[in-house]
Design a protein around this motif. Structure first.
Motif, PDB file in Angstrom:
ATOM      1  N   CYS A   1       0.826  -1.210   0.000  1.00 38.27           N
ATOM      2  CA  CYS A   1       0.000   0.000   0.000  1.00 38.27           C
ATOM      3  C   CYS A   1       0.860   1.260   0.000  1.00 38.27           C
ATOM      4  O   CYS A   1       1.892   1.322   0.636  1.00 38.27           O
ATOM      5  CB  CYS A   1      -0.933   0.010   1.202  1.00 38.27           C
ATOM      6  N   ARG A   2       0.414   2.231  -0.731  1.00 34.21           N
ATOM      7  CA  ARG A   2       1.078   3.525  -0.797  1.00 34.21           C
ATOM      8  C   ARG A   2       0.026   4.603  -1.025  1.00 34.21           C
ATOM      9  O   ARG A   2      -0.927   4.397  -1.757  1.00 34.21           O
ATOM     10  CB  ARG A   2       2.088   3.563  -1.933  1.00 34.21           C
ATOM     11  N   LEU A   3       0.255   5.734  -0.397  1.00 35.07           N
ATOM     12  CA  LEU A   3      -0.602   6.885  -0.640  1.00 35.07           C
ATOM     13  C   LEU A   3      -0.232   7.505  -1.984  1.00 35.07           C
ATOM     14  O   LEU A   3       0.941   7.524  -2.346  1.00 35.07           O
ATOM     15  CB  LEU A   3      -0.397   7.950   0.442  1.00 35.07           C
ATOM     16  N   PRO A   4      -1.191   8.051  -2.704  1.00 38.45           N
ATOM     17  CA  PRO A   4      -0.844   8.785  -3.924  1.00 38.45           C
ATOM     18  C   PRO A   4      -0.021  10.023  -3.558  1.00 38.45           C
ATOM     19  O   PRO A   4      -0.228  10.623  -2.511  1.00 38.45           O
ATOM     20  CB  PRO A   4      -2.193   9.185  -4.519  1.00 38.45           C
TER      21      PRO A   4
ATOM     22  N   LEU B   1       0.235   5.421   5.163  1.00 37.50           N
ATOM     23  CA  LEU B   1      -1.019   4.690   5.272  1.00 37.50           C
ATOM     24  C   LEU B   1      -0.759   3.197   5.501  1.00 37.50           C
ATOM     25  O   LEU B   1      -1.492   2.541   6.227  1.00 37.50           O
ATOM     26  CB  LEU B   1      -1.909   4.900   4.061  1.00 37.50           C
ATOM     27  N   CYS B   2       0.314   2.663   4.922  1.00 37.07           N
ATOM     28  CA  CYS B   2       0.671   1.255   5.163  1.00 37.07           C
ATOM     29  C   CYS B   2       0.881   1.014   6.646  1.00 37.07           C
ATOM     30  O   CYS B   2       0.370   0.040   7.208  1.00 37.07           O
ATOM     31  CB  CYS B   2       1.936   0.883   4.407  1.00 37.07           C
ATOM     32  N   ALA B   3       1.650   1.882   7.277  1.00 41.76           N
ATOM     33  CA  ALA B   3       1.910   1.733   8.709  1.00 41.76           C
ATOM     34  C   ALA B   3       0.611   1.833   9.505  1.00 41.76           C
ATOM     35  O   ALA B   3       0.378   1.054  10.435  1.00 41.76           O
ATOM     36  CB  ALA B   3       2.907   2.784   9.177  1.00 41.76           C
TER      37      ALA B   3
ATOM     38  N   GLY C   1      -6.883   6.691  12.233  1.00 40.97           N
ATOM     39  CA  GLY C   1      -8.347   6.686  12.286  1.00 40.97           C
ATOM     40  C   GLY C   1      -8.967   6.365  10.934  1.00 40.97           C
ATOM     41  O   GLY C   1      -9.979   5.666  10.847  1.00 40.97           O
ATOM     42  N   PHE C   2      -8.354   6.877   9.864  1.00 43.03           N
ATOM     43  CA  PHE C   2      -8.826   6.601   8.511  1.00 43.03           C
ATOM     44  C   PHE C   2      -8.670   5.110   8.196  1.00 43.03           C
ATOM     45  O   PHE C   2      -9.592   4.474   7.653  1.00 43.03           O
ATOM     46  CB  PHE C   2      -8.051   7.461   7.512  1.00 43.03           C
TER      47      PHE C   2
END
Length: 149
Positions: free
Chosen positions: A29-32, A42-44, A120-121
């Motif tokens: 996973c990676r944020l754009p 976001l992965c963490a 939280g997201f």
């Protein structure tokens, strides 16, 4: 611009070639970049949320397509430097096929997005559809190499 993060996992149980155990969840996973945050943040946050929701779940970040017992994917859309929209999909590799949860939004009112907002997201994404949590918990409770239905 739509980013795509994937917690990737596939459904075969047992060991991979070479005797290594297949993880419960394979996370890629990676944020754009348009989100303006560290792409790995976001992965963490997803890993932390999974550890809280399903203690004992074996989560591995790795290349897409590697085997695991569940595939999770998040389609992300940066709304601005103050917001993201995401939707979680998962696939156990069984006859049910992929399932998709509802859209979840992260919106900062008084600042740009900050890494501290992502846990939280991530939790909201993972709990947005009540059908996913029992799947995660069953995988965490199953012995290594055993794929619960």
């Amino acid at each position: 611009m739509t980013g795509y993060i994937a917690a990737r996992c596939l459904a075969p149980a047992g060991a991979e070639a070479g005797g290594a155990q297949v993880p419960d969840v394979r996370l890629d996973c990676r944020l754009p970049q348009a989100a303006g945050l560290d792409p790995e943040a976001l992965c963490a946050a997803m890993e932390q949320a999974l550890a809280v929701l399903a203690p004992g779940l074996r989560v591995v970040r790795d290349a897409p397509g590697d085997p695991a017992r569940l595939r999770l994917a998040v389609a992300l859309t940066p709304l601005s430097d103050r917001g993201l929209s995401g939707q979680l999909a998962w696939d156990r590799g069984d006859t049910e096929g992929p399932q998709t949860g509802p859209e979840v939004r992260l919106q900062a009112m008084d600042s740009t997005l900050r890494p501290g907002m992502l846990p939280g997201f991530a939790q909201a994404l993972l709990t947005s559809d009540p059908a996913l949590l029992p799947v995660l918990q069953a995988l965490a409770d199953a012995p290594p190499g055993y794929a619960k239905p």
